[in-house]
Motif scaffolding. Structure first.
Motif, PDB file in Angstrom:
ATOM      1  N   GLY A 123      32.757  37.279  30.038  1.00 32.03           N
ATOM      2  CA  GLY A 123      32.736  38.453  30.915  1.00 32.03           C
ATOM      3  C   GLY A 123      31.570  38.394  31.880  1.00 32.03           C
ATOM      4  N   LYS A 124      30.428  37.917  31.355  1.00 35.26           N
ATOM      5  CA  LYS A 124      29.245  37.834  32.222  1.00 35.26           C
ATOM      6  C   LYS A 124      29.443  36.806  33.318  1.00 35.26           C
ATOM      7  N   ALA A 125      30.196  35.769  32.989  1.00 34.04           N
ATOM      8  CA  ALA A 125      30.391  34.688  33.959  1.00 34.04           C
ATOM      9  C   ALA A 125      31.436  35.054  35.022  1.00 34.04           C
ATOM     10  N   LEU A 126      32.136  36.120  34.778  1.00 33.50           N
ATOM     11  CA  LEU A 126      33.262  36.486  35.635  1.00 33.50           C
ATOM     12  C   LEU A 126      32.800  36.897  37.035  1.00 33.50           C
ATOM     13  N   ARG A 140      35.866  48.880  37.519  1.00 31.91           N
ATOM     14  CA  ARG A 140      34.849  49.904  37.242  1.00 31.91           C
ATOM     15  C   ARG A 140      34.154  49.641  35.921  1.00 31.91           C
ATOM     16  N   ILE A 141      34.952  49.354  34.909  1.00 32.88           N
ATOM     17  CA  ILE A 141      34.382  49.177  33.575  1.00 32.88           C
ATOM     18  C   ILE A 141      33.499  47.931  33.526  1.00 32.88           C
ATOM     19  N   LEU A 142      34.004  46.822  34.073  1.00 33.50           N
ATOM     20  CA  LEU A 142      33.219  45.586  34.045  1.00 33.50           C
ATOM     21  C   LEU A 142      31.908  45.770  34.800  1.00 33.50           C
ATOM     22  N   GLN A 143      32.008  46.459  35.906  1.00 37.74           N
ATOM     23  CA  GLN A 143      30.808  46.663  36.705  1.00 37.74           C
ATOM     24  C   GLN A 143      29.772  47.499  35.941  1.00 37.74           C
ATOM     25  N   TRP A 174      36.769  39.255  27.643  1.00 34.24           N
ATOM     26  CA  TRP A 174      35.665  39.505  28.589  1.00 34.24           C
ATOM     27  C   TRP A 174      34.696  40.547  28.061  1.00 34.24           C
ATOM     28  N   VAL A 175      35.205  41.350  27.120  1.00 39.04           N
ATOM     29  CA  VAL A 175      34.378  42.427  26.577  1.00 39.04           C
ATOM     30  C   VAL A 175      34.378  42.293  25.069  1.00 39.04           C
TER      31      VAL A 175
END
Ligand code: ADP
Ligand code: ZN
Ligand code: ZN
Length: 724
Positions: A123-126, A140-143, A174-175
């Motif tokens: 997820g961090k690498a995304l 929104r959530i990833l950000q 990713w999470v």
């Protein structure tokens, strides 16, 4: 042999002794399962002892200790002991009433950890920019997670579809879940720069060391809530917990979202009777564990264990919902003050219309008065209040010409109007035009209210319901007429007058289904309603920016009522409902239809002068010998037999007189509702100029009362009663 004294949920003032046979480690405050009669019940250990008045062979043993949750802390037990003494209610029942239902049952329970979510290595690498733009909630959530791990409740703030989206993100790898982060600094969103009045109030509370009670008297829209938020932030920074008490369950979901949005990384829980048992127990345990930092609740939340409690806020402190009307008849506001004192922390009572009790205490210097006299947002002005004399102007179905014209103007401008009337149903009574028969409830002293939608007559006291008769039950005449106005009738009248207007009625009938009030609120906010017709439900704490007119119908019952607090309540209600008008950049107008436009209450309302009004009321109360100058207790009794009730109360009166203390023991009188659900009701008031004298009297009197024969009678003592 170790013996424990246990509080049980029984109407007896004693504790119950049990022995400990096994090698149980027992502590005060711990819950235990004990035998009682043929049953097993949950109790709380309130003392440890080596001896009992019961002989060893009579003593039963504790079956099990319930140590899945920590014992009730000593501090909370002290508070409950105080409540039991002050409200003259059995200690065991007091302690058990303070526990969430789940903890009163013997079922095992464990504190569920709230999980947080964080970005995985993938997820961090995304690269967020590479995601499809339409996956807005994923974005929104990833950000948000790039900054900090967040809980589900917090992610819901960002997007309502958080649960589904999270599932996808977890599946995509990713999470990932993680334990909640150790509380870092509280993130404080959208802090306004305070006005100088707000700043003064904030500083006063922040600088308080130890106990201090503050009365925050601020007009509607003056930014009291903003001060609460700043205070919460300060206390969070100091590592404390903050308890905010609000009067209504209806208001908590809205407030909960509001505070969550302001403190996005702080655990907040709410506590009120609308929660499922499991959720309430979990929230209680989180508060007890100290992980929940902000606790938002109705009156029962005052009994939550809070190890780091640093501040108590009581919003709308004048509201009578803070007083419980059955069982332990406590005032959560008063208990909160005791608790703050006990814990040596500040407490803030907020209101636009403080109770006379609090106002008087502030004027005597027992509370520190903090005033906000301006609305926080600049162009917003207080509404213009006008009284229409209904003795001089004819009404059409309860509505005067000036009010109808004012509504018409709002409709043309695309603004909203609110018509406030404290009576639900179509009309309060049905009458026979020939013989004067009135629809009365067979079980109560009240009238049956006409509900036209389902053609029923309903009793608002006992719930009795019947079909509207075709003809008068007394003389057979078929012309039965509704007398007086309820919200349904006003709704119908407005619809007839403004056929194109979208009218929304908000009262207990129209909001009975779960979620319906929430839906209506959204409709009002998104401008899908032109005219709102409603009861006090609409008056409290809601902010409708496009609302510019409030019409008040028939408030006169509150002016000359037998209840000496009625006019205090009416002023508060009208101030509050008037405060709904013109909050944003639009000036508001309030039109009151009354037969007494010259009454000092309306003069004060027009001048927005609470202080003037409070001084008038205080002078009246002093002269009449009422609170806050006197302290009262009310003994109420009810029974199916009228004679029994009066006999019991007369005996109680004789016993009270015999004690010959410096308290006034008044006569036995019927209750304001003398018959309800087939029970006759009467009461006896005692009062004294000193709280302590009254309490000394009550302690002795209660022994007498307990000894009086009271077969088939239910009686109760209400200390500092609000309802008569
Ligand atoms: P109250 O609780 O006294 O009714 P609120 O705290 O809800 O008032 O404030 C009324 C409105 O004014 C809200 O929209 C709030 O965001 C805004 N507000 C409060 N304080 C300030 C401030 N210092 N600067 C700008 N806006 C403010
Ligand atoms: Zn008749
Ligand atoms: Zn009834």
């Amino acid at each position: 042999m170790p013996i424990v004294r246990v509080g049980l949920d029984l109407p007896l003032s004693t504790l119950f002794d049990y022995k400990i046979e096994q090698n149980f480690a027992v502590q005060i405050g711990q819950r235990v399962l004990v035998p009682f009669g043929r049953k097993q019940v949950v109790g709380v250990i309130l003392a440890l002892t080596k001896e009992s008045e019961l002989s060893a062979d009579k003593l039963k043993s504790v079956i099990q200790t319930l140590d899945d949750v920590p014992p009730i802390p000593a501090e909370l037990l002290t508070l409950l002991k105080f409540c039991s003494d002050y409200y003259h209610f059995p200690l065991g029942m007091t302690v058990l009433a303070a526990l969430p239902a789940r903890l009163r049952s013997g079922e095992p329970i464990t504190l569920k950890q709230t999980l947080s979510y964080q970005l995985s290595v993938d997820g961090k690498a995304l690269d967020l920019a590479s995601l499809p733009k339409r996956r807005l909630s994923q974005q929104r959530i990833l950000q948000a997670l790039q900054a900090t791990p967040l809980t589900l409740a917090q992610l819901r703030q960002l997007t309502a579809s958080a649960p589904a989206t999270l599932k996808n993100l977890l599946e995509a790898g990713w999470v990932e879940t993680c334990p909640p982060p150790i509380a870092s600094e509280a993130i404080f969103n959208g802090a306004h720069t305070l006005t100088s009045e707000q700043q003064l109030a904030l500083d006063a509370v922040i600088q308080q060391r130890g106990y201090g009670c503050f009365l925050l008297h601020g007009i509607t829209g003056s930014g009291k809530t903003e001060i609460y938020v700043h205070l919460m932030h300060e206390m969070l920074q100091r590592g404390g917990q903050v308890l905010l008490l609000v009067p209504e369950i209806n208001l908590t979901p809205q407030l909960e979202n509001y505070f969550r949005a302001r403190f996005s990384n702080v655990e907040l829980v709410s506590l009120h009777s609308g929660l499922a048992d499991g959720e309430r127990a979990q929230n209680w345990l989180k508060a007890q564990a100290g992980t929940a930092r902000i606790i938002l609740g109705t009156r029962l939340a005052i009994f939550t264990p809070l190890p780091n409690l640093a501040l108590i806020l009581v919003d709308e402190e004048h509201d009578s919902s803070f007083k419980q009307q059955d069982g332990l008849r406590y005032s959560a506001r008063d208990v909160a003050i005791f608790r703050a004192n006990q814990r040596k922390i500040p407490i803030v009572l907020g209101s636009a219309t403080p109770s006379l009790e609090s106002y008087y205490n502030a004027s005597k210097g027992r509370y520190q008065l903090l005033r906000l006299s301006q609305r926080a947002v600049q162009p917003a002005q207080l509404p213009l209040v006008r009284c229409i004399d209904v003795t001089k102007l004819p009404l059409q179905e309860g509505l005067s010409e000036p009010l109808l014209t004012a509504i018409q103007t709002r409709l043309e401008r695309g603004e909203q109007s609110l018509i406030f009337l404290n009576r639900r149903g179509y009309s309060p009574v049905l009458m026979c035009t020939a013989c004067g028969w009135l629809s009365s409830c067979l079980n109560c002293a009240g009238k049956l209210v006409l509900h036209l939608k389902d053609r029923s007559l309903r009793c608002h006291h006992c719930g009795h319901q019947q079909r509207v008769p075709r003809a008068c039950p007394s003389c057979g005449n078929s012309d039965l007429q509704p007398v007086g106005m309820g919200t349904q009738r006003i709704e119908a009248a407005l619809q007839a007058h403004f056929p194109d207007a979208r009218i929304l009625r908000v009262d207990r009938d129209s909001t009975r289904h779960k979620g319906s009030w929430e839906k209506m609120r959204q409709q009002i906010h998104s401008g899908e309603a032109d005219i709102l017709v409603g009861t006090q439900m609409l008056a409290k704490g809601h902010d409708f920016p496009n609302l510019t007119l409030v019409g008040v119908l028939n408030p006169d019952g509150g002016l000359y009522s037998a209840d000496f607090r009625a006019s205090e309540k009416l002023f508060a209600q009208l101030t509050q409902v008037g405060g709904r008008a013109g909050r944003a950049d639009k000036a508001g107008e309030v039109i009151v239809q009354t037969a007494f436009p010259q009454h000092p209450l309306f003069a004060a309302l027009r001048a927005h002068d609470f202080t003037k009004w409070a001084e008038i009321l205080l002078a009246e109360r002093q002269q009449a010998g009422f609170p806050p100058f006197y302290f009262q207790a009310l003994l109420s009794a009810e029974s199916k037999s009228e004679a029994d009730v009066f006999h019991f109360l007369r005996e109680a009166r004789v016993a009270g007189k015999t004690l010959a203390k410096e308290v006034d023991v008044y006569g036995v009188v019927p209750a304001s509702m003398p018959k309800r659900a087939n029970h006759f009701r009467a009461q006896l008031l005692v009062q004294s100029a000193q709280r302590k004298l009254l309490q000394d009297f009550l302690r002795e009197w209660q022994q007498d009362l307990n000894a009086l024969p009271a077969k088939n009678i239910r009686w109760s003592l209400d200390i500092d009663p609000l309802e008569f």
